[in-house]
Motif scaffolding. Structure first.
Motif, short mmCIF file in Angstrom:
data_model
loop_
_atom_site.label_atom_id
_atom_site.label_comp_id
_atom_site.label_asym_id
_atom_site.label_seq_id
_atom_site.Cartn_x
_atom_site.Cartn_y
_atom_site.Cartn_z
N CYS A 114 0.82 -1.23 0.00
CA CYS A 114 0.00 0.00 0.00
C CYS A 114 0.84 1.27 0.00
CB CYS A 114 -0.95 0.00 1.19
SG CYS A 114 -2.14 -1.37 1.16
N ALA A 115 2.10 1.16 0.40
CA ALA A 115 3.02 2.31 0.35
C ALA A 115 3.72 2.40 -1.00
CB ALA A 115 4.05 2.21 1.47
N GLY A 116 3.35 1.53 -1.93
CA GLY A 116 4.07 1.42 -3.19
C GLY A 116 4.14 2.70 -3.99
N ASP A 176 13.43 26.54 -3.29
CA ASP A 176 12.81 26.69 -1.98
C ASP A 176 11.43 26.04 -1.98
OD1 ASP A 176 10.97 28.47 -3.20
OD2 ASP A 176 12.18 30.22 -2.66
N ASN A 177 10.72 26.16 -0.86
CA ASN A 177 9.45 25.42 -0.74
C ASN A 177 8.28 26.08 -1.45
OD1 ASN A 177 8.58 27.44 1.08
ND2 ASN A 177 9.32 26.26 2.86
N SER A 178 8.55 27.16 -2.21
CA SER A 178 7.50 27.74 -3.06
C SER A 178 7.46 27.08 -4.44
CB SER A 178 7.71 29.25 -3.22
OG SER A 178 8.87 29.51 -4.01
N ASP A 179 8.46 26.24 -4.74
CA ASP A 179 8.52 25.58 -6.04
C ASP A 179 7.33 24.64 -6.24
OD1 ASP A 179 10.93 26.76 -6.66
OD2 ASP A 179 12.14 24.99 -6.16
N ARG A 180 6.93 24.46 -7.50
CA ARG A 180 6.03 23.38 -7.85
C ARG A 180 6.83 22.08 -7.90
NH1 ARG A 180 3.55 23.63 -13.16
NH2 ARG A 180 2.13 22.04 -12.37
N GLY A 181 6.13 20.96 -7.72
CA GLY A 181 6.78 19.66 -7.84
C GLY A 181 7.00 19.00 -6.49
N ILE A 182 7.73 17.89 -6.51
CA ILE A 182 8.03 17.15 -5.28
C ILE A 182 9.07 17.93 -4.48
CG2 ILE A 182 8.99 15.02 -4.34
CD1 ILE A 182 7.80 13.55 -6.74
N LEU A 183 8.71 18.27 -3.25
CA LEU A 183 9.57 19.09 -2.40
C LEU A 183 10.34 18.25 -1.39
CD1 LEU A 183 7.11 22.05 -1.69
CD2 LEU A 183 8.87 21.90 -3.47
N ALA A 184 9.73 17.16 -0.94
CA ALA A 184 10.39 16.31 0.05
C ALA A 184 9.69 14.96 0.10
CB ALA A 184 10.36 16.96 1.43
N SER A 185 10.43 13.96 0.55
CA SER A 185 9.84 12.64 0.76
C SER A 185 10.51 11.96 1.93
CB SER A 185 9.96 11.76 -0.50
OG SER A 185 11.31 11.48 -0.79
N ASP A 186 9.84 10.95 2.47
CA ASP A 186 10.36 10.19 3.60
C ASP A 186 9.83 8.78 3.47
OD1 ASP A 186 11.64 9.95 6.32
OD2 ASP A 186 9.57 9.49 6.88
N ILE A 187 10.70 7.78 3.41
CA ILE A 187 10.25 6.39 3.32
C ILE A 187 10.91 5.55 4.41
CG2 ILE A 187 9.58 6.39 0.89
CD1 ILE A 187 12.27 5.15 0.21
N HIS A 279 -14.05 3.50 -3.65
CA HIS A 279 -13.02 2.64 -4.25
C HIS A 279 -12.59 1.49 -3.34
CE1 HIS A 279 -11.64 6.55 -6.48
NE2 HIS A 279 -12.78 6.07 -6.94
N GLY A 280 -12.85 1.60 -2.03
CA GLY A 280 -12.25 0.65 -1.12
C GLY A 280 -10.75 0.88 -1.06
N ASN A 281 -10.03 -0.08 -0.51
CA ASN A 281 -8.58 -0.01 -0.44
C ASN A 281 -8.00 -0.60 -1.73
OD1 ASN A 281 -5.84 -0.34 0.07
ND2 ASN A 281 -6.12 -1.12 2.14
N THR A 282 -7.45 0.25 -2.58
CA THR A 282 -6.85 -0.20 -3.83
C THR A 282 -5.33 -0.24 -3.74
OG1 THR A 282 -6.96 2.05 -4.70
CG2 THR A 282 -8.77 0.57 -5.28
N SER A 283 -4.80 -0.34 -2.52
CA SER A 283 -3.36 -0.49 -2.28
C SER A 283 -2.57 0.60 -2.99
CB SER A 283 -2.93 -1.90 -2.68
OG SER A 283 -1.60 -2.16 -2.26
N ALA A 284 -1.60 0.23 -3.83
CA ALA A 284 -0.72 1.22 -4.46
C ALA A 284 -1.45 2.15 -5.41
CB ALA A 284 0.42 0.51 -5.20
N ALA A 285 -2.65 1.79 -5.81
CA ALA A 285 -3.42 2.65 -6.73
C ALA A 285 -4.17 3.75 -6.00
CB ALA A 285 -4.41 1.80 -7.54
N SER A 286 -4.29 3.68 -4.68
CA SER A 286 -5.25 4.54 -4.00
C SER A 286 -4.86 6.02 -4.01
CB SER A 286 -5.50 4.07 -2.56
OG SER A 286 -4.46 4.45 -1.70
N GLY A 312 1.74 0.15 4.45
CA GLY A 312 1.31 -1.13 3.93
C GLY A 312 2.19 -2.26 4.43
N GLY A 313 1.94 -3.44 3.89
CA GLY A 313 2.68 -4.63 4.31
C GLY A 313 4.18 -4.42 4.26
#
Length: 324
Positions: A114-116, A176-187, A279-286, A312-313
Motif C-alpha cells: 500500500c506504500a508502493g 525553496d518550498n515555493s517551487d512546484r513539484g516534489i519538495l520532500a519525501s520520507d520512506i 473505491h475501497g482499499n486499492t493499495s498502491a493505486a489509492s 502497507g505490508g
C-alpha cells in the motif's frame, strides 16, 4: 536554480464492475452497516474476468498522458507500483510500455504494497533529480480481488481494483518550498511487523500466489502514529508545517485511519481528499486515484501544497510533499 520533478498530468481508470457492500451479505456474516461503520467503504470496483493489472495501468497512463498533453514518445521511463502483477515476470511496467507503443527508454515495477506509490514517486523523483530521465510515467495499479479469501469477512470486504497515473517531468525551480513539484519525501520500513499484513504464498514458498492475511487491530495501532510521524518528517525536511498543507491526499485504507491521522496532525477533514467510500482499499493505486479524483472534482488546484502518506505490508510507510 534547481531541478524539481513536477506533475504535468494525472489520470485514473476503474473497472466497470461496481460491487456494493450488499454483495457480501449473501455469503458472509456481514452487512452494509457493519462494513461502513468499520471502514467507511460503501462500494468498490472489481476487474472483469481476464482483465489484468497491466490493462488497468495502461488505461490510467493513457488518461494521464492526455491530461498532460504529452505524447508517449516524450516519456523516458515508466515506474509501476503494484503488488498484484499479471505474471511473476516480466514486470507490469514493460507490459504497459508495450501497450502504450513505447519503444525506447525503460520500465520497471516497485513493490511496497500500500506504500508502493510513495516509494515509486520517491524513486522517480530521484531519477529526475539525478538527470536519469526528463519525463516519467508513475503508475499505481492493483487487482487485489485476485488475492482475496472470500470467506474472510475481515479482509475481503475492504479491497478493490483500480489504477492511477502521473506524468512527472523535470522543471527548473528556485530551490525553496515555493517551487512546484516534489519538495520532500520520507520512506521507512520495518520487517519485524511482517505478520500484520501479508500474502500466504509466493514463488519460493508455495509456488502459488496465496491469499491476503491481516491483523487489522494491530495494524491500526501502528498506522496512525507512523503516518503522522512520516508526514511531519517530510514537511520538516522542506521547512513546512501542517498548517501550510492545503490537502492531505492519503492512502485510502480505512476512514478511521484517515481521520485519526488528520486529527493527530491537527488538519480538519475538510482538507482531506477521501475516496475510500467509492473505491475501497486499492493499495498502491489509492493515492494516484485520489489525486486524479481531487483534480477532476476541482478541489486540487495548481499551486496547492499536497501531503500524501501511506502504510502497507512490510511494514512499509512513507510520505511525499508536493506542490501541484
Amino acid at each position: 536554480m534547481s531541478v524539481r520533478a513536477v506533475v504535468e498530468g494525472v489520470g485514473h481508470y476503474l473497472p466497470e464492475r461496481v460491487v456494493p457492500n450488499s454483495h457480501f451479505e449473501a455469503t458472509l456474516d456481514t452487512s452494509d452497516e457493519w462494513i461502513r461503520t468499520r471502514s467507511g467503504i460503501e462500494r468498490r470496483h472489481f476487474a472483469a474476468e481476464g482483465q489484468t493489472t497491466s490493462d488497468l495501468a495502461i488505461r490510467a497512463a493513457t488518461a494521464a498522458l492526455e491530461n498532460a498533453g504529452v505524447n508517449i514518445s516524450e516519456i523516458d521511463g515508466i515506474v509501476v507500483a503494484t503488488s498484484t502483477p499479471d505474471l511473476t515476470f516480466p514486470s507490469v511496467g514493460t507490459m504497459v510500455q508495450k501497450g502504450l507503443g513505447m519503444e525506447r527508454g525503460f520500465a520497471f515495477d516497485v513493490q511496497a504494497v500500500c506504500a508502493g506509490f510513495i516509494y515509486a514517486l520517491t524513486t522517480a523523483n530521484a531519477m529526475i533529480l539525478a538527470g536519469q530521465a526528463q519525463k516519467l510515467l508513475v503508475i499505481g495499479a492493483e487487482t487485489f480481488s485476485r488475492i482475496m479469501d472470500w470467506t474472510d469477512r475481515s479482509t475481503c470486504v475492504l479491497f478493490g481494483d483500480g489504477a492511477g497515473a502521473l506524468v512527472l517531468a523535470a522543471h527548473e525551480g528556485k530551490g525553496d518550498n515555493s517551487d512546484r513539484g516534489i519538495l520532500a519525501s520520507d520512506i521507512n520500513s520495518d520487517g519485524r511487523y511482517r505478520d500484520m499484513l501479508f500474502v500466504d504464498g509466493g514463488v519460493s514458498t508455495t509456488g502459488q500466489s496465496g491469499k491476503l492475511r491481516m491483523q487489522g487491530n494491530a495494524l491500526f495501532r501502528q498506522a496512525v502514529d507512523k503516518l503522522a510521524g512520516t508526514a511531519f518528517t517530510a514537511l520538516h525536511k522542506i521547512g513546512l508545517k501542517d498548517e501550510d498543507v492545503d490537502w492531505i491526499v492519503p492512502h485510502q485504507a480505512n476512514i478511521r485511519i484517515i481521520s485519526g491521522t488528520a486529527k493527530k496532525m491537527g488538519i480538519p477533514m475538510d482538507r482531506v481528499i477521501v475516496t475510500v467510500q467509492d473505491h475501497g482499499n486499492t493499495s498502491a493505486a489509492s493515492i494516484p486515484l485520489a489525486l486524479s479524483v481531487g483534480v477532476q472534482t476541482g478541489k486540487i488546484k495548481r499551486g496547492d501544497l499536497l501531503l500524501s502518506e501511506a502504510i502497507g505490508g512490510g511494514l512499509a510507510w512513507g510520505a511525499v510533499v508536493l506542490r501541484w
